[in-house]
Design a protein around this motif. Structure first.
Motif, mmCIF file in Angstrom:
data_model
loop_
_atom_site.group_PDB
_atom_site.id
_atom_site.type_symbol
_atom_site.label_atom_id
_atom_site.label_comp_id
_atom_site.label_asym_id
_atom_site.label_seq_id
_atom_site.Cartn_x
_atom_site.Cartn_y
_atom_site.Cartn_z
ATOM 1 N N ALA A 1 68.808 0.129 -88.282
ATOM 2 C CA ALA A 1 69.646 -0.677 -89.280
ATOM 3 C C ALA A 1 68.820 -1.857 -89.252
ATOM 4 C CB ALA A 1 70.889 -1.057 -88.434
ATOM 5 N N TRP A 2 68.201 -2.046 -90.435
ATOM 6 C CA TRP A 2 67.262 -2.934 -90.640
ATOM 7 C C TRP A 2 67.695 -4.493 -90.210
ATOM 8 C CZ3 TRP A 2 66.987 -7.715 -93.023
ATOM 9 C CH2 TRP A 2 65.654 -7.998 -93.337
ATOM 10 N N PRO A 3 66.923 -5.198 -89.486
ATOM 11 C CA PRO A 3 65.263 -4.895 -89.277
ATOM 12 C C PRO A 3 64.854 -3.967 -88.094
ATOM 13 C CG PRO A 3 65.656 -7.007 -88.355
ATOM 14 C CD PRO A 3 67.131 -6.480 -89.111
ATOM 15 N N VAL A 4 66.065 -3.432 -87.313
ATOM 16 C CA VAL A 4 65.567 -2.659 -86.113
ATOM 17 C C VAL A 4 65.010 -1.444 -86.349
ATOM 18 C CG1 VAL A 4 66.835 -1.791 -84.118
ATOM 19 C CG2 VAL A 4 67.363 -4.086 -84.837
ATOM 20 N N ARG A 5 63.851 -0.913 -85.860
ATOM 21 C CA ARG A 5 63.129 0.349 -86.143
ATOM 22 C C ARG A 5 63.540 1.068 -84.757
ATOM 23 N NH1 ARG A 5 61.441 -3.618 -89.565
ATOM 24 N NH2 ARG A 5 59.770 -3.045 -91.061
ATOM 25 N N ARG A 6 63.289 2.257 -84.822
ATOM 26 C CA ARG A 6 63.703 3.204 -83.491
ATOM 27 C C ARG A 6 63.050 3.054 -82.270
ATOM 28 N NH1 ARG A 6 66.264 7.892 -82.438
ATOM 29 N NH2 ARG A 6 67.033 8.153 -84.595
ATOM 30 N N LEU A 7 61.676 2.343 -82.368
ATOM 31 C CA LEU A 7 60.731 2.024 -81.174
ATOM 32 C C LEU A 7 60.976 0.702 -80.930
ATOM 33 C CD1 LEU A 7 57.510 3.830 -81.951
ATOM 34 C CD2 LEU A 7 59.482 4.604 -80.313
ATOM 35 N N ASP A 8 61.798 -0.110 -81.628
ATOM 36 C CA ASP A 8 62.216 -1.215 -81.162
ATOM 37 C C ASP A 8 63.282 -1.207 -80.041
ATOM 38 O OD1 ASP A 8 60.911 -2.671 -82.945
ATOM 39 O OD2 ASP A 8 62.452 -2.647 -84.464
ATOM 40 N N ILE A 9 64.003 -0.246 -79.804
ATOM 41 C CA ILE A 9 65.106 -0.075 -78.995
ATOM 42 C C ILE A 9 64.776 0.989 -77.878
ATOM 43 C CG2 ILE A 9 67.540 0.926 -79.134
ATOM 44 C CD1 ILE A 9 67.796 0.831 -81.885
ATOM 45 N N SER A 10 65.475 0.482 -76.826
ATOM 46 C CA SER A 10 65.219 1.810 -75.457
ATOM 47 C C SER A 10 66.416 2.586 -75.463
ATOM 48 C CB SER A 10 65.263 0.742 -74.307
ATOM 49 O OG SER A 10 65.262 1.739 -73.085
ATOM 50 N N PRO A 11 66.229 3.897 -75.592
ATOM 51 C CA PRO A 11 67.284 4.949 -75.651
ATOM 52 C C PRO A 11 68.007 5.212 -74.325
ATOM 53 C CG PRO A 11 65.133 5.985 -75.604
ATOM 54 C CD PRO A 11 64.782 4.481 -75.531
ATOM 55 N N PRO A 12 69.022 5.804 -74.505
ATOM 56 C CA PRO A 12 69.896 6.135 -73.361
ATOM 57 C C PRO A 12 69.017 6.802 -72.224
ATOM 58 C CG PRO A 12 70.883 6.834 -75.352
ATOM 59 C CD PRO A 12 69.705 6.585 -75.650
#
Lengths: 155, 388
Positions: free
Chosen positions: B199-210
């Motif tokens: 969800a711009w500006p958030v990229r996949r690697l900006d997030i720590s997954p479950p």
């Protein structure tokens, strides 16, 4: 009789509909995996024994709740258990009347902590504490490795 | 209030899915913490359990469900829950027990088993919204983070690269962590920048997954530390603080975490810290998103507003920098089993301050550290200052 009055149709009031949908896949765990494999493949009910304090657990635990040590030893349950408490269920979860009452019991095993809360395969008048019972399993080949592989407990 | 020390810590692997039940994970972490503290369960006076929404594990009242694996049977036991903030808050609740004199030794155990929830824990986050105002629009939690990140970048004119650098640093830091799920020694800034836009500006690697995991710490009074000769392995809790902002995220200005600033002020007052930038040697802020590390550093008063990204670019927050930040690898590198991040916040402060961090040990001598978690409805901060 005010005390037994019930609202049977809450949707007749003004409301906003909603649903907390959720879906799960659980793991049976390290101890649970072995317990269910033994049940499915060999028709055996197994528990664990703490080598530190000697407490025996059923269903099996990987750790001892008493002395809090890791548990490694596996032991088979005695064939017979004893009903520690029973109840006769007349009303279903949704409030409707069951066509026939069901007997449920807490089944314990000599020398083991814990036990099973499960269906008692007896007429309600026989479902009483003290009754000696054995697990009745689904036939080999139809078991899936689930608590429902045990159909219930009967004398 | 009495002095309280952390004298042992433990944690399990953090993984996307672990075979162990939550109880088994709790036991593993707890046993490890007790072993490090050279204690048995009989030495423990009270147990605090921390775990986030029941909806993750899929067991209602899971604090009670996890009791046997957490050593709480037949003891004073409570579960605390402040969403993601639980990662640090449960240790604050453990601290009350010992500081007040009600307990000499308190055990704190945190657990999360998010893999139970299908198709993704995000699906149950859908239920945190107002059922009439928000839920009919089917909002996604990442929306909030994307808007918060966008607001932060907009107000301070922060380039995305300065935010993505946090993910690179933390995933590299995690290489030395034996429990890490997301360590990557070769990750580059381009990898993060070019990862899928969620969800711009958030990229996949900006997030720590479950993740699945558990962590535990043992807290002891000064008297216990003396009597059991644990001084060499004790890190003292110097200050605690917690704060919650408005329920509605629309009522907050998203560019600054006021809740963290207030929680930090409370903890710093108790720890007698009035110049955090000079007095704090390293930090473990909550970093489930890379921009949150920056956001929280500013809330903690360790960076000027809008300047945490610059500090990252200049290497100040590297493990060998002037202010090491998330030397554990953080949530972005080690993993994010919500409450179990206790092990990389309180746990990492403990291991760093007592020189037990192994490959992750900060090369410069450290005496004072701060850790922080963030949670509830994205408006809650919990802060602990520790020293040795």
């Amino acid at each position: 009789m005010t005390f037994t009055e019930r609202t049977t149709d809450a949707r007749s009031f003004r409301h906003w509909p909603g649903n907390v949908e959720a879906d799960y896949i659980y793991t049976s765990g390290i101890a649970g995996e072995r317990f269910f494999r033994e049940l499915r493949d060999h028709g055996r009910l197994m528990g664990t024994r703490c080598s530190e304090c000697g407490t025996q657990w059923v269903p099996p635990k990987l750790f001892c709740e008493e002395c809090f040590k890791e548990v490694h030893d596996w032991v088979e349950l005695p064939r017979e258990g004893t009903v520690g408490a029973a109840c006769i269920v007349g009303v279903a979860l949704d409030g409707s009347r069951l066509s026939a009452p069901e007997a449920w019991g807490l089944v314990r095993f000599a020398g083991f902590r814990g036990g099973f809360v499960h269906r008692l395969l007896v007429t309600p008048d026989r479902a009483r504490a003290g009754l000696r019972v054995r697990a009745v399993l689904k036939p080999e080949g139809t078991r899936t490795g689930a608590i429902t592989d045990i159909r219930g407990f009967s004398p | 209030m009495r002095k309280v020390a952390v004298v042992g810590a433990g944690m399990t692997l953090f993984r996307r899915r672990l075979q162990e039940t939550g109880k088994e994970l709790s036991f593993e972490a707890t046993r490890m913490a007790l072993d490090q503290a050279k204690m048995e369960i009989g030495d423990v006076d009270a147990v605090v359990h921390g775990t986030a929404p029941d909806a993750f594990d899929g067991v209602h009242m899971k604090g009670e469900y996890l009791l046997d694996g957490s050593g709480g049977t037949r003891k004073p036991y409570m579960r605390v829950f402040t969403g993601g903030g639980t990662g640090v808050f449960s240790a604050i609740a453990g601290y009350w027990h010992v500081a007040s004199g009600l307990a000499d030794v308190a055990l704190v155990v945190n657990e999360e088993k998010m893999s139970s929830c299908q198709p993704h824990p995000q699906s149950v986050f859908a239920h945190i919204w107002d059922p009439i105002l928000d839920r009919p629009l089917k909002p996604n939690l990442v929306w909030i983070f994307a808007m918060e990140m966008n607001r932060y970048m907009t107000v301070h004119n922060i380039p995305y690269e300065d935010i993505a650098r946090v993910a690179v640093k933390n995933k590299r830091n995690a290489v030395g962590h034996p429990c890490a799920q997301l360590a990557d020694p070769k990750i580059t800034l381009e990898d993060v920048m070019n990862s899928e836009i969620m969800a711009w500006p958030v990229r996949r690697l900006d997030i720590s997954p479950p993740s699945d995991g558990a962590a535990a710490v043992v807290l002891a009074s000064e008297e216990v530390v003396k009597k059991r000769k644990l001084r060499d392995q004790a890190a003292w809790i110097k200050g605690v603080g917690w704060c919650i902002d408005s329920t509605m995220w629309t009522d907050r200005d998203l560019y600054f975490p006021e809740y963290v600033a207030r929680a930090a002020k409370m903890a710093y007052r108790q720890a007698k810290i009035d110049r955090p930038k000079q007095q704090i040697d390293f930090a473990e802020p909550y970093d489930p998103f890379d921009y949150k590390e920056l956001h929280h550093l500013e809330g903690l008063g360790l960076a000027d507003r809008g300047k945490a990204g610059l500090m990252t670019r200049e290497g100040v927050t590297e493990r060998d920098g002037k202010l090491p930040v998330c030397p554990s690898g953080g949530l972005l590198g080690v993993g994010n089993p919500i409450a179990a991040t206790l092990g990389i916040k309180i746990g990492e402060l403990y291991w760093q301050l007592t020189g037990q961090a192994g490959k992750r040990q900060i090369p410069n001598e450290v005496h004072t550290g701060v850790c922080q978690a963030w949670g509830d409805l994205m408006q809650y901060g919990s802060v602990v200052v520790m020293g040795a």
